[in-house]
Design a protein around this motif. Sequence first.
Motif, PDB file in Angstrom:
ATOM      1  N   MET A   9       0.809  -1.217   0.000  1.00  0.00           N
ATOM      2  CA  MET A   9       0.000   0.000   0.000  1.00  0.00           C
ATOM      3  C   MET A   9       0.846   1.273   0.000  1.00  0.00           C
ATOM      4  SD  MET A   9      -2.987  -1.049  -0.481  1.00  0.00           S
ATOM      5  CE  MET A   9      -3.811   0.525  -0.364  1.00  0.00           C
ATOM      6  N   ARG A  10       2.121   1.178   0.327  1.00  0.00           N
ATOM      7  CA  ARG A  10       3.007   2.353   0.256  1.00  0.00           C
ATOM      8  C   ARG A  10       3.122   2.867  -1.176  1.00  0.00           C
ATOM      9  NH1 ARG A  10       6.859   2.955   4.691  1.00  0.00           N
ATOM     10  NH2 ARG A  10       8.339   3.745   3.176  1.00  0.00           N
ATOM     11  N   HIS A  11       2.749   2.042  -2.149  1.00  0.00           N
ATOM     12  CA  HIS A  11       2.831   2.416  -3.562  1.00  0.00           C
ATOM     13  C   HIS A  11       1.515   2.998  -4.084  1.00  0.00           C
ATOM     14  CE1 HIS A  11       6.758   0.544  -3.933  1.00  0.00           C
ATOM     15  NE2 HIS A  11       6.264  -0.418  -3.171  1.00  0.00           N
ATOM     16  N   PHE A  12       0.516   3.106  -3.201  1.00  0.00           N
ATOM     17  CA  PHE A  12      -0.783   3.643  -3.569  1.00  0.00           C
ATOM     18  C   PHE A  12      -0.901   5.040  -2.980  1.00  0.00           C
ATOM     19  CE2 PHE A  12      -5.437   4.032  -2.787  1.00  0.00           C
ATOM     20  CZ  PHE A  12      -5.866   3.923  -4.100  1.00  0.00           C
ATOM     21  N   ALA A  13      -0.912   6.049  -3.828  1.00  0.00           N
ATOM     22  CA  ALA A  13      -0.996   7.435  -3.356  1.00  0.00           C
ATOM     23  C   ALA A  13      -2.393   7.715  -2.803  1.00  0.00           C
ATOM     24  CB  ALA A  13      -0.696   8.403  -4.496  1.00  0.00           C
ATOM     25  N   GLY A  81       0.587  21.775   3.353  1.00  0.00           N
ATOM     26  CA  GLY A  81       0.068  21.389   4.657  1.00  0.00           C
ATOM     27  C   GLY A  81       0.844  20.292   5.369  1.00  0.00           C
ATOM     28  N   ALA A  82       2.040  19.967   4.889  1.00  0.00           N
ATOM     29  CA  ALA A  82       2.807  18.867   5.498  1.00  0.00           C
ATOM     30  C   ALA A  82       3.127  19.130   6.967  1.00  0.00           C
ATOM     31  CB  ALA A  82       4.095  18.606   4.711  1.00  0.00           C
ATOM     32  N   ASP A  83       3.418  20.365   7.336  1.00  0.00           N
ATOM     33  CA  ASP A  83       3.715  20.670   8.738  1.00  0.00           C
ATOM     34  C   ASP A  83       2.491  20.399   9.613  1.00  0.00           C
ATOM     35  OD1 ASP A  83       5.426  21.803  10.902  1.00  0.00           O
ATOM     36  OD2 ASP A  83       3.849  23.337  10.932  1.00  0.00           O
ATOM     37  N   THR A  84       1.323  20.829   9.161  1.00  0.00           N
ATOM     38  CA  THR A  84       0.084  20.556   9.902  1.00  0.00           C
ATOM     39  C   THR A  84      -0.130  19.059  10.027  1.00  0.00           C
ATOM     40  OG1 THR A  84      -0.933  22.635   9.190  1.00  0.00           O
ATOM     41  CG2 THR A  84      -2.424  20.873   9.887  1.00  0.00           C
ATOM     42  N   ALA A  85       0.050  18.330   8.937  1.00  0.00           N
ATOM     43  CA  ALA A  85      -0.136  16.870   8.956  1.00  0.00           C
ATOM     44  C   ALA A  85       0.810  16.212   9.956  1.00  0.00           C
ATOM     45  CB  ALA A  85       0.080  16.296   7.562  1.00  0.00           C
ATOM     46  N   ARG A  86       2.062  16.612   9.951  1.00  0.00           N
ATOM     47  CA  ARG A  86       3.044  16.021  10.880  1.00  0.00           C
ATOM     48  C   ARG A  86       2.688  16.327  12.334  1.00  0.00           C
ATOM     49  NH1 ARG A  86       6.505  18.085   7.055  1.00  0.00           N
ATOM     50  NH2 ARG A  86       7.350  16.494   5.683  1.00  0.00           N
ATOM     51  N   VAL A 146     -15.387  24.624  -0.417  1.00  0.00           N
ATOM     52  CA  VAL A 146     -14.136  24.578  -1.161  1.00  0.00           C
ATOM     53  C   VAL A 146     -13.514  25.961  -1.180  1.00  0.00           C
ATOM     54  CG1 VAL A 146     -14.763  22.603  -2.615  1.00  0.00           C
ATOM     55  CG2 VAL A 146     -15.289  24.913  -3.389  1.00  0.00           C
ATOM     56  N   GLY A 147     -12.187  25.962  -1.206  1.00  0.00           N
ATOM     57  CA  GLY A 147     -11.434  27.196  -1.327  1.00  0.00           C
ATOM     58  C   GLY A 147     -10.849  27.293  -2.720  1.00  0.00           C
ATOM     59  N   ALA A 148      -9.835  28.104  -2.839  1.00  0.00           N
ATOM     60  CA  ALA A 148      -9.151  28.243  -4.119  1.00  0.00           C
ATOM     61  C   ALA A 148      -8.486  26.922  -4.490  1.00  0.00           C
ATOM     62  CB  ALA A 148      -8.101  29.345  -4.024  1.00  0.00           C
ATOM     63  N   PRO A 149      -8.494  26.555  -5.770  1.00  0.00           N
ATOM     64  CA  PRO A 149      -7.826  25.313  -6.174  1.00  0.00           C
ATOM     65  C   PRO A 149      -6.346  25.349  -5.783  1.00  0.00           C
ATOM     66  CG  PRO A 149      -9.134  26.202  -7.980  1.00  0.00           C
ATOM     67  CD  PRO A 149      -9.105  27.249  -6.892  1.00  0.00           C
ATOM     68  N   GLN A 150      -5.888  24.245  -5.196  1.00  0.00           N
ATOM     69  CA  GLN A 150      -4.494  24.122  -4.770  1.00  0.00           C
ATOM     70  C   GLN A 150      -4.025  22.704  -5.058  1.00  0.00           C
ATOM     71  OE1 GLN A 150      -3.753  25.644  -0.688  1.00  0.00           O
ATOM     72  NE2 GLN A 150      -5.925  26.121  -0.707  1.00  0.00           N
ATOM     73  N   ASP A 151      -2.734  22.542  -5.266  1.00  0.00           N
ATOM     74  CA  ASP A 151      -2.182  21.197  -5.401  1.00  0.00           C
ATOM     75  C   ASP A 151      -2.364  20.483  -4.066  1.00  0.00           C
ATOM     76  OD1 ASP A 151      -1.374  21.550  -8.034  1.00  0.00           O
ATOM     77  OD2 ASP A 151       0.614  22.254  -7.459  1.00  0.00           O
ATOM     78  N   PRO A 152      -2.663  19.170  -4.100  1.00  0.00           N
ATOM     79  CA  PRO A 152      -2.922  18.431  -2.864  1.00  0.00           C
ATOM     80  C   PRO A 152      -1.650  17.901  -2.211  1.00  0.00           C
ATOM     81  CG  PRO A 152      -3.287  17.009  -4.729  1.00  0.00           C
ATOM     82  CD  PRO A 152      -2.945  18.368  -5.283  1.00  0.00           C
ATOM     83  N   LEU A 153      -1.793  17.547  -0.944  1.00  0.00           N
ATOM     84  CA  LEU A 153      -0.769  16.813  -0.221  1.00  0.00           C
ATOM     85  C   LEU A 153      -1.153  15.346  -0.314  1.00  0.00           C
ATOM     86  CD1 LEU A 153       1.718  16.966   1.673  1.00  0.00           C
ATOM     87  CD2 LEU A 153       0.107  17.038   3.589  1.00  0.00           C
ATOM     88  N   VAL A 154      -0.210  14.486  -0.670  1.00  0.00           N
ATOM     89  CA  VAL A 154      -0.480  13.057  -0.768  1.00  0.00           C
ATOM     90  C   VAL A 154       0.505  12.274   0.084  1.00  0.00           C
ATOM     91  CG1 VAL A 154      -1.518  13.200  -3.069  1.00  0.00           C
ATOM     92  CG2 VAL A 154       0.917  12.695  -2.846  1.00  0.00           C
ATOM     93  N   GLY A 158       5.435   6.039   1.997  1.00  0.00           N
ATOM     94  CA  GLY A 158       5.639   6.272   3.418  1.00  0.00           C
ATOM     95  C   GLY A 158       5.983   7.712   3.768  1.00  0.00           C
ATOM     96  N   ALA A 159       5.739   8.645   2.833  1.00  0.00           N
ATOM     97  CA  ALA A 159       6.111  10.040   3.084  1.00  0.00           C
ATOM     98  C   ALA A 159       5.008  10.974   2.607  1.00  0.00           C
ATOM     99  CB  ALA A 159       7.416  10.376   2.385  1.00  0.00           C
ATOM    100  N   LEU A 160       4.929  12.137   3.257  1.00  0.00           N
ATOM    101  CA  LEU A 160       4.047  13.213   2.797  1.00  0.00           C
ATOM    102  C   LEU A 160       4.707  13.857   1.605  1.00  0.00           C
ATOM    103  CD1 LEU A 160       3.219  14.679   6.294  1.00  0.00           C
ATOM    104  CD2 LEU A 160       1.681  13.363   4.837  1.00  0.00           C
ATOM    105  N   THR A 161       3.970  13.984   0.494  1.00  0.00           N
ATOM    106  CA  THR A 161       4.539  14.454  -0.755  1.00  0.00           C
ATOM    107  C   THR A 161       3.619  15.495  -1.379  1.00  0.00           C
ATOM    108  OG1 THR A 161       5.457  12.255  -1.115  1.00  0.00           O
ATOM    109  CG2 THR A 161       5.370  13.697  -3.032  1.00  0.00           C
ATOM    110  N   PRO A 162       4.133  16.677  -1.688  1.00  0.00           N
ATOM    111  CA  PRO A 162       3.293  17.626  -2.417  1.00  0.00           C
ATOM    112  C   PRO A 162       3.078  17.120  -3.846  1.00  0.00           C
ATOM    113  CG  PRO A 162       5.269  18.698  -1.522  1.00  0.00           C
ATOM    114  CD  PRO A 162       5.421  17.231  -1.338  1.00  0.00           C
TER     115      PRO A 162
END
Length: 166
Positions: A9-13, A81-86, A146-154, A158-162
Amino acid sequence: MELDLRTVMRHFATGVGVVSTWTEAPHSPGGRRHDAITVNSLVPVSFDPPLVSLSLRHGSAFLTDLLASRRWGVSILAADGADTARRLAGSRESRTEALTDLPAAPGPHTGALLFDGPGWMECALADSFTVGDHLMVIGTVLATGVGAPQDPLVFLHGALTPATGP
């Protein structure tokens, strides 16, 4: 053959979000103690009626609070949002500390905290099912935004990736 679902599952975003809830706490500001956790198990279940599911580990303090309040908010995190997620992926004590300075506001339909991001929803508990070592909770979606369109955090490998758009 050994099954290694976690490695596969680490290979499934998956998208990353924050789920928040609260419990009654007469000595806390507003009479509530808020909590929030990072999740990547959010799944739309139905569009009519609007339902979503979350899977939460049995025995988690957050799950206990969510079942007591029967209300929660979901905030989808943007790539920044990676800092918030962490900060919201740790122990209850570290999450409580993080909530003192992360920008969030109680949602008008549930009182659960909503965080900055490209989308949010407020939910009420509709049902729950034991599924292995987790409890799947199904929520009726009470409100969305919804807010302004933004790239997601995925979450991938095993890592948070923009994630970046086209």
